[in-house]
Enzyme design. Structure first.
Site, PDB file in Angstrom:
ATOM      1  CE  LYS A  44      -4.599  -1.380   1.518  1.00  0.00           C
ATOM      2  NZ  LYS A  44      -5.624  -0.894   2.728  1.00  0.00           N
ATOM      3  CB  SER A 131      -6.418   6.381   6.027  1.00  0.00           C
ATOM      4  OG  SER A 131      -6.589   5.790   7.500  1.00  0.00           O
TER       5      SER A 131
HETATM    6  P1  ADP Z   1      -7.242  -2.093   5.738  1.00  0.00           P
HETATM    7  O1  ADP Z   1      -5.856  -1.606   5.007  1.00  0.00           O
HETATM    8  O2  ADP Z   1      -7.267  -3.253   6.280  1.00  0.00           O
HETATM    9  O3  ADP Z   1      -8.458  -1.537   5.209  1.00  0.00           O
HETATM   10  P2  ADP Z   1      -7.827   0.486   7.117  1.00  0.00           P
HETATM   11  O4  ADP Z   1      -6.762   1.018   8.262  1.00  0.00           O
HETATM   12  O5  ADP Z   1      -7.998   1.314   5.978  1.00  0.00           O
HETATM   13  O6  ADP Z   1      -7.175  -0.873   7.023  1.00  0.00           O
HETATM   14  O7  ADP Z   1      -8.933   0.116   8.119  1.00  0.00           O
HETATM   15  C1  ADP Z   1      -9.155  -0.711   9.215  1.00  0.00           C
HETATM   16  C2  ADP Z   1     -10.649  -1.058   9.468  1.00  0.00           C
HETATM   17  O8  ADP Z   1     -11.132  -0.122   9.848  1.00  0.00           O
HETATM   18  C3  ADP Z   1     -11.271  -1.731   8.449  1.00  0.00           C
HETATM   19  O9  ADP Z   1     -12.102  -2.707   8.726  1.00  0.00           O
HETATM   20  C4  ADP Z   1     -12.098  -0.500   7.737  1.00  0.00           C
HETATM   21  O10 ADP Z   1     -13.313  -0.582   6.899  1.00  0.00           O
HETATM   22  C5  ADP Z   1     -12.161   0.367   9.121  1.00  0.00           C
HETATM   23  N1  ADP Z   1     -12.589   1.683   8.967  1.00  0.00           N
HETATM   24  C6  ADP Z   1     -11.775   2.592   8.647  1.00  0.00           C
HETATM   25  N2  ADP Z   1     -12.415   3.843   8.499  1.00  0.00           N
HETATM   26  C7  ADP Z   1     -13.519   3.627   9.183  1.00  0.00           C
HETATM   27  C8  ADP Z   1     -14.658   4.670   9.547  1.00  0.00           C
HETATM   28  N3  ADP Z   1     -14.584   5.757   9.196  1.00  0.00           N
HETATM   29  N4  ADP Z   1     -15.839   3.889   9.959  1.00  0.00           N
HETATM   30  C9  ADP Z   1     -15.773   2.687  10.079  1.00  0.00           C
HETATM   31  N5  ADP Z   1     -14.845   1.861  10.094  1.00  0.00           N
HETATM   32  C10 ADP Z   1     -13.469   2.137   9.354  1.00  0.00           C
END
Ligand code: ADP
Length: 162
Positions: A44, A131
């Site tokens: 990523k 993010s």
């Molecule tokens: P990944 O690369 O595994 O998707 P992330 O850091 O983007 O990792 O997200 C980790 C988890 O948190 C995932 O299940 C994602 O759907 C959840 N997540 C991220 N942002 C939010 C949000 N604003 N509301 C609910 N869940 C979220």
């Protein structure tokens, strides 16, 4: 199952947002110990090194005694097992997340049917936060203060200044 109930909440956390933190807080009400698993995930090309992401998450959850933060570079189900977890916690946003999460949960179920994937929704006001959008807004000089903790906003600004 006896003993403490443990969940793993895996993610890239590049950087940790108020959405992630809301899921973590909600998760602490469901289990005895919550392990935030920070993936190294080089595919990523994260903005922050894994060590930086670890310390950012640790700083933001410092008031939550049942939460621990660990990095991992392994199959999620193996990591979960090594932590004694019976639950994988994931956050679910809109339909866009569903397809990917559905597929991953289904495959993980086939890898280890003793570990259950549980989806939580963040507070409605925090659901749109992602993010990658936070980073994009910051790159164009936008204010990310509504989406991440103040110290994280400062870390992003410092990173962008190089
Ligand atoms: P990944 O690369 O595994 O998707 P992330 O850091 O983007 O990792 O997200 C980790 C988890 O948190 C995932 O299940 C994602 O759907 C959840 N997540 C991220 N942002 C939010 C949000 N604003 N509301 C609910 N869940 C979220």
């Amino acid at each position: 199952m006896s003993g403490p109930r443990v969940a793993v909440y895996p993610g890239t956390f590049d950087p940790i947002t108020l959405g992630h933190l809301d899921i973590i807080r909600r998760g602490t009400h469901l289990v005895d110990r919550l392990v935030v698993g920070v993936t190294t995930n080089p595919s990523k090309s994260p903005m922050f090194e894994v060590e930086e992401r670890l310390s950012m998450v640790r700083r933001e959850i410092a008031d939550l005694p049942s939460v621990e933060v660990v990095s991992f570079d392994a199959l999620l189900m193996d990591f979960a097992e090594s932590q004694g977890a019976s639950v994988i916690l994931r956050g679910l946003r809109a339909v866009a997340d569903f397809e990917y999460e559905y597929q991953m949960a289904g495959m993980n179920q086939q890898l280890n049917d003793d570990i259950e994937t549980v989806f939580l929704m963040a507070d409605v006001s925090l659901q749109p936060i992602a993010s990658n959008l936070v980073k994009e807004i910051a790159r164009y000089g936008g204010n990310i203060g509504k989406f991440v903790p103040a110290a994280v906003a400062a870390d992003v600004a410092a990173k962008l200044r190089g």
